[in-house]
Design a protein around this motif. Structure first.
Motif, PDB file in Angstrom:
ATOM      1  N   UNK A   1      14.691 -23.163  41.264  1.00  0.00           N
ATOM      2  CA  UNK A   1      14.692 -22.468  39.993  1.00  0.00           C
ATOM      3  C   UNK A   1      15.945 -21.644  39.846  1.00  0.00           C
ATOM      4  N   UNK A   2      15.956 -20.381  40.234  1.00  0.00           N
ATOM      5  CA  UNK A   2      17.105 -19.572  39.855  1.00  0.00           C
ATOM      6  C   UNK A   2      18.001 -19.223  41.013  1.00  0.00           C
ATOM      7  N   UNK A   3      17.577 -18.556  42.016  1.00  0.00           N
ATOM      8  CA  UNK A   3      18.514 -18.146  43.056  1.00  0.00           C
ATOM      9  C   UNK A   3      17.904 -18.321  44.419  1.00  0.00           C
ATOM     10  N   UNK A   4      17.073 -19.326  44.576  1.00  0.00           N
ATOM     11  CA  UNK A   4      16.352 -19.461  45.825  1.00  0.00           C
ATOM     12  C   UNK A   4      16.958 -20.551  46.675  1.00  0.00           C
ATOM     13  N   UNK A   5      18.099 -20.313  47.196  1.00  0.00           N
ATOM     14  CA  UNK A   5      18.721 -21.206  48.133  1.00  0.00           C
ATOM     15  C   UNK A   5      18.226 -20.776  49.492  1.00  0.00           C
TER      16      UNK A   5
ATOM     17  N   UNK B   1      19.893 -12.744  34.968  1.00  0.00           N
ATOM     18  CA  UNK B   1      19.571 -12.248  36.310  1.00  0.00           C
ATOM     19  C   UNK B   1      20.781 -11.720  37.068  1.00  0.00           C
ATOM     20  N   UNK B   2      21.949 -11.651  36.430  1.00  0.00           N
ATOM     21  CA  UNK B   2      23.154 -11.235  37.148  1.00  0.00           C
ATOM     22  C   UNK B   2      22.999  -9.879  37.826  1.00  0.00           C
ATOM     23  N   UNK B   3      22.338  -8.955  37.160  1.00  0.00           N
ATOM     24  CA  UNK B   3      22.190  -7.630  37.742  1.00  0.00           C
ATOM     25  C   UNK B   3      21.245  -7.575  38.922  1.00  0.00           C
ATOM     26  N   UNK B   4      20.395  -8.606  39.061  1.00  0.00           N
ATOM     27  CA  UNK B   4      19.403  -8.638  40.131  1.00  0.00           C
ATOM     28  C   UNK B   4      19.814  -9.527  41.297  1.00  0.00           C
ATOM     29  N   UNK B   5      20.924 -10.255  41.150  1.00  0.00           N
ATOM     30  CA  UNK B   5      21.273 -11.285  42.126  1.00  0.00           C
ATOM     31  C   UNK B   5      21.419 -10.741  43.541  1.00  0.00           C
ATOM     32  N   UNK B   6      22.169  -9.653  43.693  1.00  0.00           N
ATOM     33  CA  UNK B   6      22.410  -9.123  45.031  1.00  0.00           C
ATOM     34  C   UNK B   6      21.105  -8.642  45.667  1.00  0.00           C
ATOM     35  N   UNK B   7      20.266  -7.981  44.878  1.00  0.00           N
ATOM     36  CA  UNK B   7      18.991  -7.494  45.421  1.00  0.00           C
ATOM     37  C   UNK B   7      18.114  -8.650  45.863  1.00  0.00           C
ATOM     38  N   UNK B   8      18.068  -9.710  45.047  1.00  0.00           N
ATOM     39  CA  UNK B   8      17.251 -10.882  45.379  1.00  0.00           C
ATOM     40  C   UNK B   8      17.744 -11.521  46.669  1.00  0.00           C
ATOM     41  N   UNK B   9      19.053 -11.674  46.796  1.00  0.00           N
ATOM     42  CA  UNK B   9      19.575 -12.318  47.996  1.00  0.00           C
ATOM     43  C   UNK B   9      19.377 -11.470  49.241  1.00  0.00           C
ATOM     44  N   UNK B  10      19.449 -10.170  49.085  1.00  0.00           N
ATOM     45  CA  UNK B  10      19.197  -9.313  50.235  1.00  0.00           C
ATOM     46  C   UNK B  10      17.755  -9.465  50.700  1.00  0.00           C
ATOM     47  N   UNK B  11      16.819  -9.599  49.747  1.00  0.00           N
ATOM     48  CA  UNK B  11      15.417  -9.821  50.111  1.00  0.00           C
ATOM     49  C   UNK B  11      15.246 -11.163  50.814  1.00  0.00           C
ATOM     50  N   UNK B  12      15.955 -12.183  50.344  1.00  0.00           N
ATOM     51  CA  UNK B  12      15.879 -13.496  50.973  1.00  0.00           C
ATOM     52  C   UNK B  12      16.441 -13.465  52.392  1.00  0.00           C
TER      53      UNK B  12
END
Length: 315
Positions: free
Chosen positions: A28-32, A218-229
């Motif tokens: 979907x969006x940023x789930x690599x 989602x640009x503003x959330x990208x770094x937070x999402x990747x840190x969680x991943x």
């Protein structure tokens, strides 16, 4: 040094460039997801669910030579690139490295070509003006000139914007590739670039635009999402990675999210499983694939267990 590259499929050898390899791991969006290593020092048997771990020993039915399945994450983060001792030992012991795709130069060029619009078609011809301006602005902050942006396909823009900017170009899968090259190990690919990119080429224009809007939003959330991943990855929490992948992406219709899940993960799991099972049993392979392909009822671990492989967590 002899050429150690190969493929399991009777088509040309392929690989995905940094900007193209990202989408394939993306759900979907940023789930690599692919994953590096946390876990116990002592190997132990687990239920088939395998909700924890990043490195698993695989023994095919009626065979004695083990292989290894390693969950990867497509990132340059030094915490992920630092291979734990059990992972490094398994890679050193393997007869060959098996990746989703083999990152050779020809495949990188082919993937880059696939991202470009044909003929005189420009990105501005396909997008609403306001969305196009937002894309140009977002890509400019990443150092991409207008001349390049205007020739990218919408899905290509979406995948670039869905992941953190590349800085070194040395991602985990490339690090594994470099180590195997240094040891003159054969390197095999489970898929071709064309097979991976076909997922995005099959998306309708309105679907590509919907995904692009979501990536922009989602640009503003990208770094937070990747840190969680990354945090979940480093803890070997496959169950958490799976849960993150199943979270609804804001702004996307449930139908499109289900379609993406089937195209990006489930259908590819079936193909990856078939090609892993086709590996000659007399050799030991270090198989590295995105972490999101391992867990769940349709994941590789459950599929290998159902195919009578002995599956044991090592890390």
């Amino acid at each position: 040094m002899r050429d150690t590259r190969s493929t399991l499929i009777p088509t040309r050898r392929t690989v995905v460039a940094a900007s193209v390899h990202r989408p394939v791991r993306l759900l979907a969006l940023a789930l690599l997801l692919a994953v590096a290593v946390v876990g116990t020092a002592k190997a132990r048997d687990e239920p088939v669910a395998h909700t924890k771990g990043l490195l698993f020993e695989l023994t095919p039915p009626a065979a004695e030579t083990p292989s290894w399945l390693f969950a990867t994450m497509h990132t340059e983060d030094p915490r992920v690139l630092r291979l734990a001792e059990p992972v490094a030992d398994a890679l050193a012991a393997a007869d060959a490295l098996v990746l989703e795709v083999v990152p050779d130069a020809a495949s990188v060029r082919a993937a880059a070509r696939a991202m470009r619009l044909p003929g005189d078609t420009a990105l501005a011809d396909l997008l609403p003006p306001a969305l196009y301006r937002r894309c140009v602005q977002a890509l400019t902050t990443r150092g991409l000139p207008d001349a390049l942006t205007r020739k990218l396909k919408p899905w290509a823009v979406m995948t670039i914007l869905s992941t953190p900017p590349a800085r070194t170009g040395v991602f985990l899968d490339r690090r594994l590739y470099q180590r195997a090259q240094a040891d003159a190990k054969p390197i095999l690919g489970l898929e071709t670039t064309a097979e991976q990119l076909a997922v995005f080429e099959q998306l309708h224009a309105d679907e590509q635009i919907a995904l692009l809007r979501a990536a922009i939003a989602a640009q503003g959330e990208r770094e937070r999402v990747f840190e969680a991943l990354i945090d979940a990855y480093l803890r070997g929490a496959l169950d958490e990675l799976l849960a993150l992948s199943e979270d609804r992406v804001p702004g996307l219709e449930p139908r499109l999210q289900r379609r993406l899940r089937e195209m990006l993960i489930d259908s590819r799991n079936r193909r990856l499983l078939a090609r892993i099972r086709a590996l000659p049993a007399q050799r030991g392979y270090f198989i590295a694939v995105g972490a999101l392909h391992l867990p769940g009822a349709q994941g590789l671990l459950a599929g290998l267990h159902a195919a009578d492989y002995q599956v044991r967590r090592l890390h």
